[in-house]
Design a protein around this motif. Structure first.
Motif, PDB file in Angstrom:
ATOM      1  N   ARG A 141       2.229  -3.027 -13.248  1.00 45.29           N
ATOM      2  CA  ARG A 141       1.153  -2.883 -12.263  1.00 45.29           C
ATOM      3  C   ARG A 141       0.220  -1.736 -12.660  1.00 45.29           C
ATOM      4  NH1 ARG A 141       4.161  -1.803  -8.377  1.00 45.29           N
ATOM      5  NH2 ARG A 141       4.103   0.465  -8.617  1.00 45.29           N
ATOM      6  N   ALA A 142       0.810  -0.604 -13.037  1.00 43.89           N
ATOM      7  CA  ALA A 142       0.013   0.559 -13.439  1.00 43.89           C
ATOM      8  C   ALA A 142      -0.754   0.290 -14.724  1.00 43.89           C
ATOM      9  CB  ALA A 142       0.917   1.777 -13.602  1.00 43.89           C
ATOM     10  N   ASP A 192      -3.864   6.483  -8.343  1.00 48.39           N
ATOM     11  CA  ASP A 192      -2.441   6.368  -8.020  1.00 48.39           C
ATOM     12  C   ASP A 192      -2.042   4.907  -7.931  1.00 48.39           C
ATOM     13  OD1 ASP A 192       0.078   6.371  -6.328  1.00 48.39           O
ATOM     14  OD2 ASP A 192      -0.251   8.517  -6.573  1.00 48.39           O
ATOM     15  N   PHE A 193      -1.160   4.497  -8.834  1.00 46.11           N
ATOM     16  CA  PHE A 193      -0.662   3.123  -8.880  1.00 46.11           C
ATOM     17  C   PHE A 193       0.806   3.050  -8.472  1.00 46.11           C
ATOM     18  CE2 PHE A 193      -3.423   3.726 -12.799  1.00 46.11           C
ATOM     19  CZ  PHE A 193      -4.603   3.385 -12.155  1.00 46.11           C
ATOM     20  N   SER A 194       1.291   4.089  -7.797  1.00 53.08           N
ATOM     21  CA  SER A 194       2.714   4.203  -7.472  1.00 53.08           C
ATOM     22  C   SER A 194       3.169   3.138  -6.491  1.00 53.08           C
ATOM     23  CB  SER A 194       3.021   5.582  -6.866  1.00 53.08           C
ATOM     24  OG  SER A 194       2.606   6.619  -7.703  1.00 53.08           O
ATOM     25  N   PRO A 228      -5.873   5.698  -3.974  1.00 52.66           N
ATOM     26  CA  PRO A 228      -4.718   4.796  -3.876  1.00 52.66           C
ATOM     27  C   PRO A 228      -5.097   3.384  -4.329  1.00 52.66           C
ATOM     28  CG  PRO A 228      -5.010   6.079  -1.851  1.00 52.66           C
ATOM     29  CD  PRO A 228      -6.249   6.250  -2.661  1.00 52.66           C
ATOM     30  N   LEU A 229      -4.218   2.734  -5.057  1.00 57.88           N
ATOM     31  CA  LEU A 229      -4.528   1.417  -5.619  1.00 57.88           C
ATOM     32  C   LEU A 229      -4.800   0.379  -4.542  1.00 57.88           C
ATOM     33  CD1 LEU A 229      -4.799  -0.666  -7.857  1.00 57.88           C
ATOM     34  CD2 LEU A 229      -2.297  -0.802  -7.959  1.00 57.88           C
ATOM     35  N   TYR A 281       2.778  -7.407  -6.771  1.00 54.79           N
ATOM     36  CA  TYR A 281       2.726  -6.636  -8.011  1.00 54.79           C
ATOM     37  C   TYR A 281       3.804  -5.554  -7.991  1.00 54.79           C
ATOM     38  CZ  TYR A 281      -1.782  -8.960  -8.449  1.00 54.79           C
ATOM     39  OH  TYR A 281      -2.767  -9.902  -8.543  1.00 54.79           O
ATOM     40  N   LYS A 282       5.016  -5.982  -8.287  1.00 53.06           N
ATOM     41  CA  LYS A 282       6.147  -5.064  -8.268  1.00 53.06           C
ATOM     42  C   LYS A 282       6.196  -4.216  -9.532  1.00 53.06           C
ATOM     43  CE  LYS A 282       8.987  -8.209  -5.481  1.00 53.06           C
ATOM     44  NZ  LYS A 282      10.251  -8.993  -5.442  1.00 53.06           N
TER      45      LYS A 282
END
Length: 540
Positions: A75-76, A416-418, A473-474, A493-494
């Motif tokens: 995802r990131a 941030d893609f967390s 934030p994503l 999107y895990k």
């Protein structure tokens, strides 16, 4: 020892960062950044100054802007590609000095930096990404060959080698053979933002948990790799080589990006989840693949006792019998230790690294070094091996690497893609800075906690001192809409994406990440203009 190697050893010494004009195996024990990084940044700033002048922004000194990409697995990696593409499209990437990443973002960064003039071909890179991530790009024979060769040739074989050829290769559908040092020329000429890749020393993780200490962090740049605190580095070309007392004992081949991105992205979740995922993947990989196809596509040289097909067929039979024996057990209770005796000799290092849970094993370039006394890493010289891990175990964004005064970062664009709390990275960074007296904007933590489930797409944090932080934030209520849609995107999107995204899925994620730049480009440029005007006026 080869006389030429002896000559190298005699020439090796601990030096200040400025004494790095050749590519000899010198170890650097000195605070600050290398002269080569200074040169790279100076040349980059000259280019940025020229771009600001074209935008009619009058200043004598370009502000230092750092773009940060967080971790978050595939995802990131995809989202980072989208962010960089849009930053480039709107002209902000041209004004960026540093590009730093953790975990999944380093997968994107490394894939781009191996390209010449990558900033001019980001649209092409996006299209290639959509195609590459499809199922046909994954070759299990290549993965099997890589694991077995790594197990045979490396005295530092660890789970990172397995991770490289299984999860990272499987998810990115890419094995990069280029090395980090090959990025030097473009960096030194200022053609691209200077890259910083983050890792942590797993043996010092307790120091982070207790004291939030920077000494836990380990950074990689095109020129050096090492600890920013106290400033202990080895040339990137010699990372992994064996040193004793600052002298080169055995030169190893430079680690390529395929291995490094496994090291940087080696813990996409907590230990229990990671361990279970590796076990499930290897079980599926070895027991459910089309063995004929795997064995025929593997091109490795087999030992006299086994040829590829008979080896794999035998392994298949043994795994199948074990599968029948354990079919009634849950996945969580299944133990690879029970499979140990059934594997051939070539797989023993693989299982040994699983049982000991050993990651990122490499030779300690500081072994027996005398220059660490009374420094934060005092005692490191007694360890023959380092064990490096994903920096996301500390902070899932590389803030600590761009905050030191020597890098003079004035504006941080934090993407941030967390998974989970979209503010966890900035909150942990604030705690780290508070513990060590590092200037950082104050946060309204209660407000951020309230907004965590449905954040906005843009936040700006400013203080009297330190950098301005813009946080993106994503998944948010601007690009996703409702809280329900935000939740659905997170499920789609895990972090551990073991299936294959369709081209439509990849396109959607790219567009979502681009929207966070597109919708806020004027706010970013407004702050860059303001910081530029704070510099002394340009001389006529």
């Amino acid at each position: 020892m080869d006389p030429r190697q002896e000559a190298d050893c005699r020439a090796t010494s601990s030096t200040a960062p400025g004494d790095d004009d050749d590519d000899g195996p010198k170890i650097i024990i000195h605070p600050g950044i290398s002269d080569k990084e200074k040169k790279s940044v100076d040349n980059r700033q000259k280019r940025i100054l020229g771009m600001l002048q074209k935008l009619d922004i009058k200043t004598s000194k370009a502000p230092v802007v750092a773009v940060l990409g967080s971790g978050g697995g595939l995802r990131a990696a995809i989202a980072c590609q989208g962010v960089l593409g849009e930053l480039n499209h709107v002209g902000i990437l041209d004004l960026t000095t540093y590009l730093a990443g953790v975990s999944g973002s380093t997968w994107c960064m490394s894939s781009l930096y191996v390209r010449k003039n990558w900033q001019d071909h980001l649209a092409e890179a996006e299209e290639e990404l959509k195609v590459r991530l499809q199922e046909g790009s994954w070759n299990p024979g290549t993965a099997l060959k890589g694991i077995q060769e790594a197990a045979r040739r490396s005295e530092n074989f660890s789970l990172t080698d397995i991770w490289q050829y299984t999860l990272v290769y499987y998810m990115t559908k890419e094995l990069l053979g280029s090395s980090l040092s090959e990025v030097r020329t473009r960096s030194e000429e200022g053609e691209v933002p200077y890259p910083i890749f983050a890792a942590i020393d797993n043996s010092l993780l307790s120091e982070w948990n207790e004291k939030k200490s920077l000494e836990t962090w380990f950074e990689f740049t095109p020129h050096v790799a090492g600890y920013p605190l106290p400033g202990a580095y080895v040339r990137t070309t010699h990372f992994g080589s064996k040193f004793n007392g600052g002298k080169l004992i055995k030169k190893e081949k430079e680690k390529d990006f395929a291995y490094l991105r496994a090291l940087w992205g080696s813990a996409l979740a907590d230990k229990e989840t990671t361990q279970r995922t590796i076990q499930q993947f290897i079980w599926s990989f070895l027991s459910q693949q089309d063995i004929k196809k795997v064995s025929m596509s593997a091109t490795y040289e087999c030992s006299d006792e086994h040829d590829a097909e008979s080896y794999m067929l035998s392994l298949k039979e043994k795994l199948s019998s074990l599968e029948d024996e354990h079919e009634d057990r849950s996945e969580q209770s299944f133990s690879l230790r029970e499979m140990y005796g059934s594997f051939s000799f070539g797989m023993l290092p693989v299982l040994q690294s699983l049982f000991t849970w050993t990651w990122g094993s490499t030779n300690n370039f500081l072994y027996q070094h005398e220059g660490l006394k009374d420094k934060p890493l005092d005692g490191m010289e007694s360890k023959e091996k380092l064990h490096l891990m994903d920096a996301g175990l500390a902070i899932n964004s590389p803030y600590p690497l761009v905050l030191p005064p020597v890098r003079n970062t004035q504006l941080i664009l934090s993407f941030d893609f967390s998974e989970g709390d979209p503010f966890e990275t900035i909150k942990t960074t604030a705690e780290y800075c508070s513990a060590h007296g590092i200037p950082f904007p104050e946060l309204d933590v209660a407000k951020l906690n309230q907004e965590a489930e449905a954040p906005s797409d843009f936040y700006i944090f400013e203080g009297k001192e330190g950098p301005v932080v813009m946080h993106f934030p994503l998944f948010n209520k601007v690009n996703c809409g409702s809280r329900e849609n935000i939740s659905n995107m997170a499920k789609t999107y895990k972090t551990f994406q073991l299936g294959n995204y369709s081209q439509e899925d990849v396109h959607q994620l790219l567009e979502l990440s681009k929207a966070n730049v597109k919708n806020n480009k004027e706010k970013i440029m407004e702050k860059i203009r303001a910081l530029a005007k704070e510099a002394p006026p340009a001389e006529k």
